[in-house]
Motif scaffolding. Structure first.
Motif, PDB file in Angstrom:
ATOM      1  N   ASP A 126      -6.124  -9.000   1.209  1.00  0.00           N
ATOM      2  CA  ASP A 126      -5.107  -8.719   2.214  1.00  0.00           C
ATOM      3  C   ASP A 126      -5.272  -9.663   3.396  1.00  0.00           C
ATOM      4  O   ASP A 126      -6.306 -10.318   3.548  1.00  0.00           O
ATOM      5  CB  ASP A 126      -5.141  -7.253   2.657  1.00  0.00           C
ATOM      6  CG  ASP A 126      -6.509  -6.810   3.116  1.00  0.00           C
ATOM      7  OD1 ASP A 126      -6.798  -5.613   3.012  1.00  0.00           O
ATOM      8  OD2 ASP A 126      -7.312  -7.663   3.578  1.00  0.00           O
TER       9      ASP A 126
ATOM     10  N   ARG B   9       1.484 -13.378   4.249  1.00  0.00           N
ATOM     11  CA  ARG B   9       1.506 -13.354   2.784  1.00  0.00           C
ATOM     12  C   ARG B   9       0.590 -14.436   2.220  1.00  0.00           C
ATOM     13  O   ARG B   9      -0.126 -14.201   1.240  1.00  0.00           O
ATOM     14  CB  ARG B   9       2.926 -13.551   2.269  1.00  0.00           C
ATOM     15  CG  ARG B   9       2.996 -13.654   0.752  1.00  0.00           C
ATOM     16  CD  ARG B   9       4.403 -13.569   0.251  1.00  0.00           C
ATOM     17  NE  ARG B   9       4.452 -13.803  -1.194  1.00  0.00           N
ATOM     18  CZ  ARG B   9       5.480 -13.522  -1.966  1.00  0.00           C
ATOM     19  NH1 ARG B   9       6.555 -12.966  -1.443  1.00  0.00           N
ATOM     20  NH2 ARG B   9       5.449 -13.784  -3.248  1.00  0.00           N
TER      21      ARG B   9
ATOM     22  N   HIS C 218       2.716  -8.705  -4.823  1.00  0.00           N
ATOM     23  CA  HIS C 218       2.635  -8.932  -3.384  1.00  0.00           C
ATOM     24  C   HIS C 218       3.323  -7.773  -2.667  1.00  0.00           C
ATOM     25  O   HIS C 218       4.497  -7.487  -2.931  1.00  0.00           O
ATOM     26  CB  HIS C 218       3.311 -10.255  -3.006  1.00  0.00           C
ATOM     27  CG  HIS C 218       2.754 -11.450  -3.727  1.00  0.00           C
ATOM     28  ND1 HIS C 218       1.530 -12.000  -3.434  1.00  0.00           N
ATOM     29  CD2 HIS C 218       3.259 -12.183  -4.758  1.00  0.00           C
ATOM     30  CE1 HIS C 218       1.305 -13.033  -4.223  1.00  0.00           C
ATOM     31  NE2 HIS C 218       2.334 -13.160  -5.042  1.00  0.00           N
TER      32      HIS C 218
ATOM     33  N   ARG D 221       3.378  -5.286   1.228  1.00  0.00           N
ATOM     34  CA  ARG D 221       3.012  -5.248   2.634  1.00  0.00           C
ATOM     35  C   ARG D 221       3.231  -3.844   3.172  1.00  0.00           C
ATOM     36  O   ARG D 221       4.022  -3.059   2.629  1.00  0.00           O
ATOM     37  CB  ARG D 221       3.839  -6.249   3.447  1.00  0.00           C
ATOM     38  CG  ARG D 221       5.313  -5.901   3.547  1.00  0.00           C
ATOM     39  CD  ARG D 221       6.044  -6.854   4.476  1.00  0.00           C
ATOM     40  NE  ARG D 221       7.438  -6.444   4.653  1.00  0.00           N
ATOM     41  CZ  ARG D 221       8.270  -6.996   5.542  1.00  0.00           C
ATOM     42  NH1 ARG D 221       7.838  -7.989   6.316  1.00  0.00           N
ATOM     43  NH2 ARG D 221       9.517  -6.578   5.651  1.00  0.00           N
TER      44      ARG D 221
ATOM     45  N   TRP E  62       2.204  -6.242  10.510  1.00  0.00           N
ATOM     46  CA  TRP E  62       2.242  -6.066   9.066  1.00  0.00           C
ATOM     47  C   TRP E  62       0.912  -6.506   8.442  1.00  0.00           C
ATOM     48  O   TRP E  62       0.293  -7.461   8.883  1.00  0.00           O
ATOM     49  CB  TRP E  62       3.363  -6.889   8.439  1.00  0.00           C
ATOM     50  CG  TRP E  62       4.741  -6.354   8.694  1.00  0.00           C
ATOM     51  CD1 TRP E  62       5.642  -6.783   9.623  1.00  0.00           C
ATOM     52  CD2 TRP E  62       5.361  -5.278   7.998  1.00  0.00           C
ATOM     53  NE1 TRP E  62       6.798  -6.054   9.569  1.00  0.00           N
ATOM     54  CE2 TRP E  62       6.655  -5.121   8.572  1.00  0.00           C
ATOM     55  CE3 TRP E  62       4.972  -4.437   6.964  1.00  0.00           C
ATOM     56  CZ2 TRP E  62       7.543  -4.151   8.132  1.00  0.00           C
ATOM     57  CZ3 TRP E  62       5.864  -3.474   6.525  1.00  0.00           C
ATOM     58  CH2 TRP E  62       7.137  -3.339   7.095  1.00  0.00           C
TER      59      TRP E  62
ATOM     60  N   TYR F 130      -0.378  -7.729   4.749  1.00  0.00           N
ATOM     61  CA  TYR F 130       0.093  -8.207   3.446  1.00  0.00           C
ATOM     62  C   TYR F 130      -1.030  -8.082   2.413  1.00  0.00           C
ATOM     63  O   TYR F 130      -2.205  -8.314   2.730  1.00  0.00           O
ATOM     64  CB  TYR F 130       0.556  -9.658   3.558  1.00  0.00           C
ATOM     65  CG  TYR F 130       1.777  -9.823   4.426  1.00  0.00           C
ATOM     66  CD1 TYR F 130       3.037  -9.911   3.853  1.00  0.00           C
ATOM     67  CD2 TYR F 130       1.670  -9.875   5.821  1.00  0.00           C
ATOM     68  CE1 TYR F 130       4.169 -10.061   4.645  1.00  0.00           C
ATOM     69  CE2 TYR F 130       2.798 -10.016   6.620  1.00  0.00           C
ATOM     70  CZ  TYR F 130       4.042 -10.104   6.025  1.00  0.00           C
ATOM     71  OH  TYR F 130       5.155 -10.240   6.817  1.00  0.00           O
ATOM     72  N   GLN F 131      -0.648  -7.730   1.204  1.00  0.00           N
ATOM     73  CA  GLN F 131      -1.622  -7.527   0.130  1.00  0.00           C
ATOM     74  C   GLN F 131      -1.167  -8.229  -1.143  1.00  0.00           C
ATOM     75  O   GLN F 131       0.026  -8.242  -1.459  1.00  0.00           O
ATOM     76  CB  GLN F 131      -1.817  -6.029  -0.152  1.00  0.00           C
ATOM     77  CG  GLN F 131      -2.360  -5.254   1.042  1.00  0.00           C
ATOM     78  CD  GLN F 131      -2.409  -3.762   0.786  1.00  0.00           C
ATOM     79  OE1 GLN F 131      -1.536  -3.213   0.124  1.00  0.00           O
ATOM     80  NE2 GLN F 131      -3.425  -3.106   1.313  1.00  0.00           N
TER      81      GLN F 131
END
Length: 227
Positions: free
Chosen positions: A30, A34, A73, A75, A88, A90-91
């Protein structure tokens, strides 16, 4: 004396070593963007893939098959305790499953794959292939039939008859008897990890995995006529 019917259940169970192990790896990273999440995840996937391909290209490869899920992907926006939104997060994640039919290479594979911070070893599933399980079930069913014959012989002798013969044999429930269970494999085998030095070296030991054995159980119903 008039002939008499004898109905019995036969039971058998034996332990067998598994012949397959599926190593399930989860890749997860994460970050604030992104790219910050996807780049380490992609690098980890590439490293594991390279490791798997190298093993697959060996003349006597220990890997039966492997799969890689599509990288995902996502978030989400976390909130503080006061309810205010935070930036945010992102993962990026994916799942890799590698099935071995030679267990000697699993320890080294797991250790190397887990060197990446983005890779977690979810679990190791030890199991028996379909063909091997069918052969082993057939062996255990045969032993269950022998157990039924032994029971029938005991009843025959106890009743004072001189001989007996089979008139029916069936899976559990077919002859109206309620045995403990049908033929099956019982329980997922656990794993024992043994630390042994690699080639006798005094450095870090090699991880050697030794699975517990799988218990296969079978029950049959049989009917005999004693006379």
């Amino acid at each position: 004396m008039s002939p008499i019917a004898i109905t019995v259940t036969g039971h058998a169970e034996r332990e067998f070593a598994p012949n397959r192990c599926s190593v399930v790896l989860r890749v997860h990273a994460d970050g604030a963007t992104r790219e910050a999440a996807s780049e380490p995840a992609a690098a980890a996937i590439a490293a594991v893939t390279e490791q798997v391909i190298a093993l697959r290209e060996q003349d006597d490869s220990p890997i039966k098959r492997w799969t890689l899920d599509e990288i995902r992907h996502t978030r989400h926006r976390p909130y503080s305790q006061s309810g205010k939104s935070k930036p945010w997060v992102y993962q990026s994640s994916a799942s890799i499953t590698v099935t071995f039919n030679d267990f000697r290479g699993i320890g080294a594979f797991v250790e190397r794959a887990a060197e990446s911070d983005a890779v977690n070893v979810e679990h190791l599933r030890w199991w028996v292939s379909r063909k091997a399980e069918a052969r082993r079930l057939a062996k255990v069913r045969h032993l269950a039939v022998l157990d039924a014959i032994t029971k029938a012989q005991g009843y025959t002798e106890s009743l004072g008859f001189g001989s007996f013969q089979a008139v029916a044999i069936a899976d559990p429930g077919m002859l109206g008897v309620a045995p403990p269970s049908p033929a099956r494999a019982v329980g997922a085998p656990m794993m024992r990890a043994l630390a042994t030095p690699l080639d006798g070296a005094a450095g870090a030991p090699e991880l050697v995995l030794e699975p517990d054995r799988i218990t296969i159980v079978a029950d049959v119903e049989a009917r005999f006529e004693a006379s």
